[in-house]
Write an enzyme that holds these catalytic residues in place. Structure first.
Site, PDB file in Angstrom:
ATOM      1  N   CYS A 100     -23.494   2.041 -26.599  1.00 34.61           N
ATOM      2  CA  CYS A 100     -22.498   1.244 -27.324  1.00 34.61           C
ATOM      3  C   CYS A 100     -21.703   0.358 -26.387  1.00 34.61           C
ATOM      4  CB  CYS A 100     -21.588   2.150 -28.138  1.00 34.61           C
ATOM      5  SG  CYS A 100     -20.946   3.537 -27.230  1.00 34.61           S
ATOM      6  N   GLY A 150     -21.798   4.813 -34.637  1.00 32.46           N
ATOM      7  CA  GLY A 150     -22.953   4.048 -35.094  1.00 32.46           C
ATOM      8  C   GLY A 150     -22.612   2.583 -35.190  1.00 32.46           C
ATOM      9  N   SER A 151     -23.296   1.905 -36.092  1.00 33.70           N
ATOM     10  CA  SER A 151     -23.136   0.448 -36.184  1.00 33.70           C
ATOM     11  C   SER A 151     -21.802   0.074 -36.826  1.00 33.70           C
ATOM     12  CB  SER A 151     -24.279  -0.136 -37.005  1.00 33.70           C
ATOM     13  OG  SER A 151     -24.240   0.366 -38.316  1.00 33.70           O
ATOM     14  N   THR A 152     -21.319  -1.100 -36.486  1.00 35.57           N
ATOM     15  CA  THR A 152     -20.081  -1.614 -37.083  1.00 35.57           C
ATOM     16  C   THR A 152     -20.261  -1.779 -38.589  1.00 35.57           C
ATOM     17  OG1 THR A 152     -19.367  -2.657 -35.043  1.00 35.57           O
ATOM     18  CG2 THR A 152     -18.500  -3.603 -37.073  1.00 35.57           C
ATOM     19  N   GLU A 153     -21.453  -2.202 -38.977  1.00 34.85           N
ATOM     20  CA  GLU A 153     -21.746  -2.406 -40.403  1.00 34.85           C
ATOM     21  C   GLU A 153     -21.526  -1.109 -41.211  1.00 34.85           C
ATOM     22  OE1 GLU A 153     -25.877  -3.208 -40.721  1.00 34.85           O
ATOM     23  OE2 GLU A 153     -25.811  -3.439 -42.895  1.00 34.85           O
ATOM     24  N   VAL A 154     -22.113  -0.026 -40.747  1.00 35.81           N
ATOM     25  CA  VAL A 154     -21.958   1.246 -41.464  1.00 35.81           C
ATOM     26  C   VAL A 154     -20.540   1.784 -41.279  1.00 35.81           C
ATOM     27  CG1 VAL A 154     -22.757   3.641 -41.598  1.00 35.81           C
ATOM     28  CG2 VAL A 154     -24.419   1.779 -41.461  1.00 35.81           C
ATOM     29  N   GLY A 155     -19.944   1.546 -40.125  1.00 34.13           N
ATOM     30  CA  GLY A 155     -18.565   1.972 -39.889  1.00 34.13           C
ATOM     31  C   GLY A 155     -17.620   1.409 -40.943  1.00 34.13           C
ATOM     32  N   GLU A 171     -24.705  -7.630 -31.290  1.00 33.58           N
ATOM     33  CA  GLU A 171     -25.186  -6.465 -30.545  1.00 33.58           C
ATOM     34  C   GLU A 171     -26.707  -6.368 -30.685  1.00 33.58           C
ATOM     35  OE1 GLU A 171     -24.181  -2.406 -31.994  1.00 33.58           O
ATOM     36  OE2 GLU A 171     -23.577  -2.034 -29.931  1.00 33.58           O
ATOM     37  N   LYS A 200     -23.898  15.488 -39.462  1.00 30.02           N
ATOM     38  CA  LYS A 200     -25.149  14.835 -39.843  1.00 30.02           C
ATOM     39  C   LYS A 200     -25.690  14.052 -38.652  1.00 30.02           C
ATOM     40  CE  LYS A 200     -26.630  10.971 -41.518  1.00 30.02           C
ATOM     41  NZ  LYS A 200     -27.911  10.894 -40.801  1.00 30.02           N
ATOM     42  N   GLU A 257     -16.380   4.999 -33.978  1.00 22.34           N
ATOM     43  CA  GLU A 257     -16.793   4.517 -32.649  1.00 22.34           C
ATOM     44  C   GLU A 257     -18.013   3.636 -32.888  1.00 22.34           C
ATOM     45  OE1 GLU A 257     -18.348   3.682 -29.580  1.00 22.34           O
ATOM     46  OE2 GLU A 257     -18.952   5.760 -29.205  1.00 22.34           O
TER      47      GLU A 257
HETATM   48  P1  NAI Z   1     -26.502   3.193 -38.318  1.00 24.22           P
HETATM   49  O1  NAI Z   1     -25.089   2.861 -38.075  1.00 24.22           O
HETATM   50  O2  NAI Z   1     -27.110   2.819 -39.622  1.00 24.22           O
HETATM   51  O3  NAI Z   1     -26.729   4.767 -38.122  1.00 24.22           O
HETATM   52  C1  NAI Z   1     -25.839   5.651 -37.501  1.00 24.22           C
HETATM   53  C2  NAI Z   1     -25.651   6.894 -38.363  1.00 24.22           C
HETATM   54  O4  NAI Z   1     -25.071   6.517 -39.600  1.00 24.22           O
HETATM   55  C3  NAI Z   1     -26.945   7.622 -38.709  1.00 24.22           C
HETATM   56  O5  NAI Z   1     -26.693   9.016 -38.710  1.00 24.22           O
HETATM   57  C4  NAI Z   1     -27.216   7.127 -40.119  1.00 24.22           C
HETATM   58  O6  NAI Z   1     -27.993   8.020 -40.862  1.00 24.22           O
HETATM   59  C5  NAI Z   1     -25.823   7.032 -40.677  1.00 24.22           C
HETATM   60  N1  NAI Z   1     -25.687   6.125 -41.822  1.00 24.22           N
HETATM   61  C6  NAI Z   1     -26.391   5.015 -42.109  1.00 24.22           C
HETATM   62  N2  NAI Z   1     -25.973   4.465 -43.252  1.00 24.22           N
HETATM   63  C7  NAI Z   1     -24.965   5.245 -43.722  1.00 24.22           C
HETATM   64  C8  NAI Z   1     -24.116   5.201 -44.850  1.00 24.22           C
HETATM   65  N3  NAI Z   1     -24.227   4.238 -45.753  1.00 24.22           N
HETATM   66  N4  NAI Z   1     -23.178   6.151 -44.998  1.00 24.22           N
HETATM   67  C9  NAI Z   1     -23.044   7.127 -44.082  1.00 24.22           C
HETATM   68  N5  NAI Z   1     -23.823   7.229 -43.011  1.00 24.22           N
HETATM   69  C10 NAI Z   1     -24.779   6.303 -42.812  1.00 24.22           C
HETATM   70  O7  NAI Z   1     -27.348   2.558 -37.131  1.00 24.22           O
HETATM   71  P2  NAI Z   1     -28.923   2.201 -37.115  1.00 24.22           P
HETATM   72  O8  NAI Z   1     -29.327   1.641 -38.452  1.00 24.22           O
HETATM   73  O9  NAI Z   1     -29.650   3.374 -36.621  1.00 24.22           O
HETATM   74  O10 NAI Z   1     -28.978   1.058 -36.005  1.00 24.22           O
HETATM   75  C11 NAI Z   1     -28.761  -0.301 -36.347  1.00 24.22           C
HETATM   76  C12 NAI Z   1     -27.951  -0.989 -35.276  1.00 24.22           C
HETATM   77  O11 NAI Z   1     -26.663  -0.415 -35.197  1.00 24.22           O
HETATM   78  C13 NAI Z   1     -28.486  -0.887 -33.860  1.00 24.22           C
HETATM   79  O12 NAI Z   1     -29.448  -1.843 -33.578  1.00 24.22           O
HETATM   80  C14 NAI Z   1     -27.254  -1.086 -33.038  1.00 24.22           C
HETATM   81  O13 NAI Z   1     -26.977  -2.455 -32.886  1.00 24.22           O
HETATM   82  C15 NAI Z   1     -26.181  -0.472 -33.877  1.00 24.22           C
HETATM   83  N6  NAI Z   1     -25.862   0.885 -33.396  1.00 24.22           N
HETATM   84  C16 NAI Z   1     -24.816   1.010 -32.568  1.00 24.22           C
HETATM   85  C17 NAI Z   1     -24.516   2.228 -32.037  1.00 24.22           C
HETATM   86  C18 NAI Z   1     -23.392   2.362 -31.107  1.00 24.22           C
HETATM   87  O14 NAI Z   1     -23.211   3.399 -30.497  1.00 24.22           O
HETATM   88  N7  NAI Z   1     -22.595   1.348 -30.962  1.00 24.22           N
HETATM   89  C19 NAI Z   1     -25.318   3.424 -32.317  1.00 24.22           C
HETATM   90  C20 NAI Z   1     -26.404   3.181 -33.238  1.00 24.22           C
HETATM   91  C21 NAI Z   1     -26.650   1.954 -33.736  1.00 24.22           C
HETATM   92 MG    MG Z   2     -28.733   1.750 -40.446  1.00 24.35          MG
END
Ligand code: NAI
Ligand code: MG
Length: 501
Positions: A308, A252-257, A405, A199, A274
């Protein structure tokens, strides 16, 4: 800011972009969403509509997982010899290279990043990662063990371990390096004989769809790689809850992780996470201030700071602090901002309006909490999601801009007194992904490295990644490793065999 130019695209990019309404890949078929809904994909440089992709439903996710399961068990993949998998992966790497410019253009249009950097970094690293992992296909091994079972002294045994592919992998990735993050998931999964439901991020789904075409062209059997497009709650979340998924890998984000980690435990799904970072750049006393400033600029402004492991906290020994910060501000002010398709551009737009608002919001929070804005300080222009490269100076270690972040071209700079203090500050955030030390004082560098709680420590460089070096976070930056031999184990189960002979 540079004026937008009419980009000259490859024929393949033109053809791909002219489709407008894209389909996703499930079980070898290019399909729309089961309810016909779509998502808009915008160009972050001018906010124009680039394309639509299917907004997949839970039923689509389920079909994709089933297709991946069937492919996992079908003889065409399950009985494929390791050297055949290796050959397919090498072919895919060749196809990525042959399509390098096209992939870079798609990435630039979709994400905003510089097309030249996308080709030199994102695409090149993707190809090299597939090649690196191709080599591992034929080198997956267990061990033979002599056992000493105390209650069966009369018997003879043969003991060995074997590694087996974990099964169906659910891969969810972010938008900052769309192609590269997808490659980090696909390459080890395919090398070990797993199948995948990928995805991509809803902001940047296009390069994953193009990559999926190359996967089919390379000759991977249908259903081995599936791509479902859509947002987190409606597509990502069902994938993480699906009992048919054996392993989840997420960037992705720590929150969603954390959400994914919790969902995974319900089914004991294996996970690799990651996540975010707040990586320190530590400039020791002996470092030439000009070198430090150039390095710090690279560490934070690469990919608009949407990295990241971006060097988003700069700690400079107090002796050179003013000089390094002034030089860094000069670097920031000299960067050419504009459309990623323009070859002279060094800093493109952020990926989305959400990120623009978030990053500008953090700059304001920094100001409110007493930071001195020595470069940048807000949005650039009024069309597209551009943010001026920003330096916030003399910020309190506990300020939100130091602790959280930001994920944009914003660095906080602080002076420090001694090694103990900078090590403590470097470790004083919830994250631990990367860190860099700038110095040629070997003894200080070696004393500092073990004190830093992060998955990677660079010395006199930052953001340098290699397929052979494991990458992943300490603390809340993640769980498990990507790249290197370490990544393979995340896609393998280990079986112990004991035979009485
Ligand atoms: P996100 O973590 O929400 O999105 C990353 C992926 O997770 C996307 O494919 C999204 O569709 C998916 N996702 C979102 N919610 C989900 C859920 N409940 N269950 C499963 N998959 C889900 O990141 P977002 O909202 O795009 O960015 C927000 C903040 O997160 C950024 O400002 C940044 O601080 C951080 N971030 C950090 C990254 C890194 O590589 N460390 C990469 C992207 C975002
Ligand atoms: Mg998000």
């Amino acid at each position: 800011m540079n004026a937008p130019q009419q980009p000259v695209l490859t024929a393949a990019t033109t053809e791909f972009m002219a489709r407008h309404n894209h389909r996703m890949l499930i079980g070898g078929q290019w399909v729309a969403s089961s309810n016909g809904q779509t998502l808009e994909v915008l160009n972050p440089a001018d906010e124009s509509l680039l394309a639509t992709v299917p907004a997949a439903t839970e039923a689509d996710v389920d079909r994709a997982v089933q297709a991946a399961r069937q492919a996992f068990e079908a003889p065409g993949w399950a009985k494929m010899r390791p050297d055949q998998r290796q050959r397919l992966l090498l072919r895919l790497a060749d196809l990525i290279e042959a399509n390098a410019r096209t992939l870079a253009e798609i990435e630039s249009l979709d994400n905003g990043k510089s097309v030249a950097i996308a080709e030199a970094v994102d695409v090149a690293l993707s190809a090299s990662y597939f090649r690196y992992m191709a080599g591992w296909s034929t080198k997956i091994e267990g061990s033979t063990l002599d056992v000493s079972i105390p209650f069966a002294p009369q018997n003879e045994f043969v003991g060995y371990t074997r590694k087996e592919p974990v099964g169906v992998v659910g891969a969810i990735v972010a938008w900052n390096f769309p192609l590269l993050l997808a490659s980090w998931k696909l390459a080890p999964a395919l090398a070990t004989g797993c199948t995948v439901v990928l995805k991509p991020a809803e902001q940047t789904p296009l390069s994953a769809l193009y990559l999926a075409e190359l996967v089919l062209q390379a000759g991977f059997p249908e259903g081995v790689v599936n791509v479902v497009t859509g947002d987190g709650p409606s597509v990502g979340a069902p994938l993480t809850r699906h009992p048919g998924v054996n392993k989840l890998t997420f960037t992705g984000s720590t929150e969603v992780g954390k959400l994914i980690g919790k969902a995974a435990m319900d089914n004991m799904t294996r996970i690799t996470l990651e996540l975010g970072g707040k990586s320190p750049v530590i400039v020791l006393e002996d470092c030439d201030p000009a070198v430090a400033a150039g390095g710090a600029a690279q560490a934070i402004y690469f990919n608009q700071g949407q990295v990241c492991c971006a060097g988003s906290r700069l700690y400079v020994h107090k002796k050179n602090y003013d000089r390094v910060v002034a030089d860094l501000a000069d670097h920031a002010n000299a960067l050419t901002i504009g459309h990623g398709m323009d070859p002279s551009v060094q800093l493109g737009p952020l990926v989305s309006r959400e990120q623009l608002d978030r990053v500008c919001g953090y700059i304001d929070i920094g100001r409110q909490q007493g930071a001195e804005v020595v470069a940048g300080g807000g949005r650039a222009g009024d069309k597209g999601y551009f943010v001026k490269p920003t330096v916030l100076a003399k910020v309190d270690q506990k300020a939100r801009v130091v602790q959280e972040e930001i994920f944009g071209p914003v660095v906080v700079a602080m002076p420090y007194d001694d090694l103990e203090q900078v090590a403590a500050w470097a470790n004083d955030t919830p994250f631990g992904l990367g860190a860099s030390i700038w110095s040629n004082d070997l003894s200080r560098v070696h004393r500092l490295i073990p004190k830093i709680k992060s998955g990677t420590v660079w010395v006199n460089c930052h953001n340098m990644l290699d397929p052979a070096l494991p990458f992943g976070g300490y603390k809340q930056s993640g769980f498990g490793k990507e790249m290197g031999r370490a990544a393979l184990d995340a896609y393998l189960e280990q079986k112990s065999v004991l035979m009485m002979v």
